[in-house]
Design a protein around this motif. Sequence first.
Motif, mmCIF file in Angstrom:
data_model
loop_
_atom_site.group_PDB
_atom_site.id
_atom_site.type_symbol
_atom_site.label_atom_id
_atom_site.label_comp_id
_atom_site.label_asym_id
_atom_site.label_seq_id
_atom_site.Cartn_x
_atom_site.Cartn_y
_atom_site.Cartn_z
ATOM 1 N N THR A 1 0.815 -1.208 0.000
ATOM 2 C CA THR A 1 0.000 0.000 0.000
ATOM 3 C C THR A 1 0.852 1.264 0.000
ATOM 4 O O THR A 1 1.982 1.263 0.493
ATOM 5 C CB THR A 1 -0.936 0.019 1.227
ATOM 6 N N GLU A 2 0.297 2.337 -0.552
ATOM 7 C CA GLU A 2 1.001 3.624 -0.555
ATOM 8 C C GLU A 2 0.752 4.395 0.735
ATOM 9 O O GLU A 2 1.442 5.389 1.007
ATOM 10 C CB GLU A 2 0.556 4.457 -1.759
ATOM 11 N N LYS A 3 -0.226 3.960 1.527
ATOM 12 C CA LYS A 3 -0.540 4.642 2.792
ATOM 13 C C LYS A 3 0.607 4.458 3.783
ATOM 14 O O LYS A 3 1.189 3.378 3.869
ATOM 15 C CB LYS A 3 -1.826 4.080 3.379
ATOM 16 N N PHE A 4 0.891 5.499 4.551
ATOM 17 C CA PHE A 4 1.964 5.377 5.540
ATOM 18 C C PHE A 4 1.489 4.675 6.805
ATOM 19 O O PHE A 4 2.292 4.163 7.579
ATOM 20 C CB PHE A 4 2.555 6.755 5.870
ATOM 21 N N HIS A 5 0.172 4.635 7.013
ATOM 22 C CA HIS A 5 -0.382 3.967 8.201
ATOM 23 C C HIS A 5 -1.459 2.977 7.778
ATOM 24 O O HIS A 5 -2.382 3.322 7.044
ATOM 25 C CB HIS A 5 -0.991 4.992 9.170
ATOM 26 N N THR A 6 -1.310 1.725 8.229
ATOM 27 C CA THR A 6 -2.308 0.698 7.949
ATOM 28 C C THR A 6 -2.614 -0.073 9.232
ATOM 29 O O THR A 6 -1.730 -0.270 10.071
ATOM 30 C CB THR A 6 -1.808 -0.298 6.879
ATOM 31 N N GLY A 7 -3.882 -0.493 9.370
ATOM 32 C CA GLY A 7 -4.291 -1.262 10.539
ATOM 33 C C GLY A 7 -5.046 -2.503 10.105
ATOM 34 O O GLY A 7 -5.809 -2.465 9.121
ATOM 35 N N TYR A 8 -4.858 -3.611 10.816
ATOM 36 C CA TYR A 8 -5.444 -4.897 10.416
ATOM 37 C C TYR A 8 -6.141 -5.563 11.597
ATOM 38 O O TYR A 8 -5.637 -5.538 12.719
ATOM 39 C CB TYR A 8 -4.357 -5.830 9.870
ATOM 40 N N ARG A 9 -7.312 -6.178 11.282
ATOM 41 C CA ARG A 9 -8.044 -6.991 12.241
ATOM 42 C C ARG A 9 -8.488 -8.283 11.547
ATOM 43 O O ARG A 9 -8.288 -8.441 10.342
ATOM 44 C CB ARG A 9 -9.277 -6.248 12.755
ATOM 45 N N LEU A 10 -9.150 -9.188 12.274
ATOM 46 C CA LEU A 10 -9.689 -10.414 11.685
ATOM 47 C C LEU A 10 -11.024 -10.104 11.017
ATOM 48 O O LEU A 10 -11.949 -9.617 11.658
ATOM 49 C CB LEU A 10 -9.879 -11.479 12.770
ATOM 50 N N LYS A 11 -11.095 -10.410 9.691
ATOM 51 C CA LYS A 11 -12.317 -10.137 8.941
ATOM 52 C C LYS A 11 -12.661 -11.322 8.037
ATOM 53 O O LYS A 11 -11.785 -12.087 7.640
ATOM 54 C CB LYS A 11 -12.166 -8.859 8.104
ATOM 55 N N GLU A 12 -13.967 -11.437 7.667
ATOM 56 C CA GLU A 12 -14.406 -12.478 6.755
ATOM 57 C C GLU A 12 -13.848 -12.173 5.366
ATOM 58 O O GLU A 12 -13.850 -11.026 4.924
ATOM 59 C CB GLU A 12 -15.933 -12.527 6.708
ATOM 60 N N ILE A 13 -13.374 -13.203 4.681
ATOM 61 C CA ILE A 13 -12.627 -13.016 3.444
ATOM 62 C C ILE A 13 -13.450 -12.347 2.349
ATOM 63 O O ILE A 13 -12.971 -11.422 1.689
ATOM 64 C CB ILE A 13 -12.081 -14.376 2.946
ATOM 65 N N GLU A 14 -14.711 -12.788 2.148
ATOM 66 C CA GLU A 14 -15.494 -12.275 1.026
ATOM 67 C C GLU A 14 -16.295 -11.023 1.385
ATOM 68 O O GLU A 14 -16.340 -10.071 0.611
ATOM 69 C CB GLU A 14 -16.434 -13.367 0.501
ATOM 70 N N THR A 15 -16.944 -11.025 2.543
ATOM 71 C CA THR A 15 -17.826 -9.902 2.898
ATOM 72 C C THR A 15 -17.108 -8.779 3.639
ATOM 73 O O THR A 15 -17.660 -7.700 3.800
ATOM 74 C CB THR A 15 -18.981 -10.402 3.782
ATOM 75 N N ASN A 16 -15.901 -9.048 4.104
ATOM 76 C CA ASN A 16 -15.131 -8.071 4.884
ATOM 77 C C ASN A 16 -15.766 -7.787 6.246
ATOM 78 O O ASN A 16 -15.424 -6.815 6.919
ATOM 79 C CB ASN A 16 -14.976 -6.753 4.112
ATOM 80 N N GLU A 17 -16.708 -8.653 6.650
ATOM 81 C CA GLU A 17 -17.349 -8.489 7.964
ATOM 82 C C GLU A 17 -16.322 -8.775 9.057
ATOM 83 O O GLU A 17 -15.611 -9.777 9.015
ATOM 84 C CB GLU A 17 -18.521 -9.452 8.096
ATOM 85 N N GLU A 18 -16.284 -7.887 10.042
ATOM 86 C CA GLU A 18 -15.299 -8.042 11.105
ATOM 87 C C GLU A 18 -15.727 -9.124 12.096
ATOM 88 O O GLU A 18 -16.859 -9.127 12.573
ATOM 89 C CB GLU A 18 -15.122 -6.716 11.840
ATOM 90 N N LEU A 19 -14.834 -10.060 12.364
ATOM 91 C CA LEU A 19 -15.106 -11.115 13.329
ATOM 92 C C LEU A 19 -14.949 -10.578 14.750
ATOM 93 O O LEU A 19 -15.788 -10.797 15.613
ATOM 94 C CB LEU A 19 -14.154 -12.290 13.106
ATOM 95 N N THR A 20 -13.842 -9.873 14.977
ATOM 96 C CA THR A 20 -13.553 -9.315 16.301
ATOM 97 C C THR A 20 -12.467 -8.260 16.182
ATOM 98 O O THR A 20 -11.680 -8.272 15.228
ATOM 99 C CB THR A 20 -13.079 -10.422 17.270
ATOM 100 N N ASP A 21 -12.462 -7.357 17.127
ATOM 101 C CA ASP A 21 -11.385 -6.358 17.181
ATOM 102 C C ASP A 21 -10.444 -6.653 18.352
ATOM 103 O O ASP A 21 -9.653 -5.803 18.745
ATOM 104 C CB ASP A 21 -11.950 -4.940 17.311
ATOM 105 N N ILE A 22 -10.523 -7.884 18.877
ATOM 106 C CA ILE A 22 -9.765 -8.192 20.094
ATOM 107 C C ILE A 22 -8.256 -8.263 19.839
ATOM 108 O O ILE A 22 -7.457 -8.101 20.752
ATOM 109 C CB ILE A 22 -10.272 -9.484 20.766
#
Length: 279
Positions: A127-148
């Motif tokens: 990515t060209e962004k200087f800041h990126t954040g990642y969590r656990l998400k569903e592969i197709e829908t991008n629905e977040e499983l948890t932010d833990i």
Amino acid sequence: MRGLLDPKVDFVFKNIFGSPKHPRILISFLNATLNPVNKITGVEIKGTDLEKQFIDDKYSRLDVKATTNNNEIINIEIQLKNEYNMIQRSLYYLSKMYEEQLGEGEEYSKLNRTICINILNFKYLKTEKFHTGYRLKEIETNEELTDIIEMHFIEIPKLSNESDEKDMLMAWTEFLRDPESEKVRSLEMSIEEIREAKDELVRMSNDEKQREIYEMRAKILKDKVSALNEAERKGVEKGIQQGIQQKSIEIAKNLLDILDDETIATKTGLSIDVIKKLR
């Protein structure tokens, strides 16, 4: 007058962002990075006896560990050189921090949100962004499983020269990139936490004992970078040699039916023994 110490060297970074004397600095940085719904208002910083930690183990990881008033467990690590393992390394420490929260027989419900923040002085992700954040998400829908569990990367070289100084994460990244820049001089006039960080950096830079430890740490990191560069160079040379060897073998295979071993050896540079094994 000697210049300021480099805040990207982990010893300096931890003294500024991981000091219980200056909790507002870390709180400001975390709120800028995580952008939480409920702002962080307090932090408990772990492993604060930095000089003892460094003297006891010069090769230790000098990262910042803290727990927030929202019961989040935070680890911040700064890396100067690409070791090509940052994702695996960060996942390992993230899982370790998550697992260490529970004692034997304790309930999983006691597990708190766990976050790793990686500050990199090199470009790493696509990515060209200087800041990126990642969590656990569903592969197709991008629905977040948890932010833990959450992982962040701040890639300093990707910060635009036209960065918005009103954005606090951009302001902090600019401070790390060049604390003596005109932008930072302007920022410290309007942002108290930036001024507090700059004052601490100036104090450290004028403290002979702190500067001596900094020089020791900077040398260790420089030696580590040199060792990594040498390993990379040898790896490239080995790869080239292996490529040449493989090409010679392919040529030799094509000559087996039309030339004798001695002639093939002369033309390819392979030994007679190697050629005989190809027959």
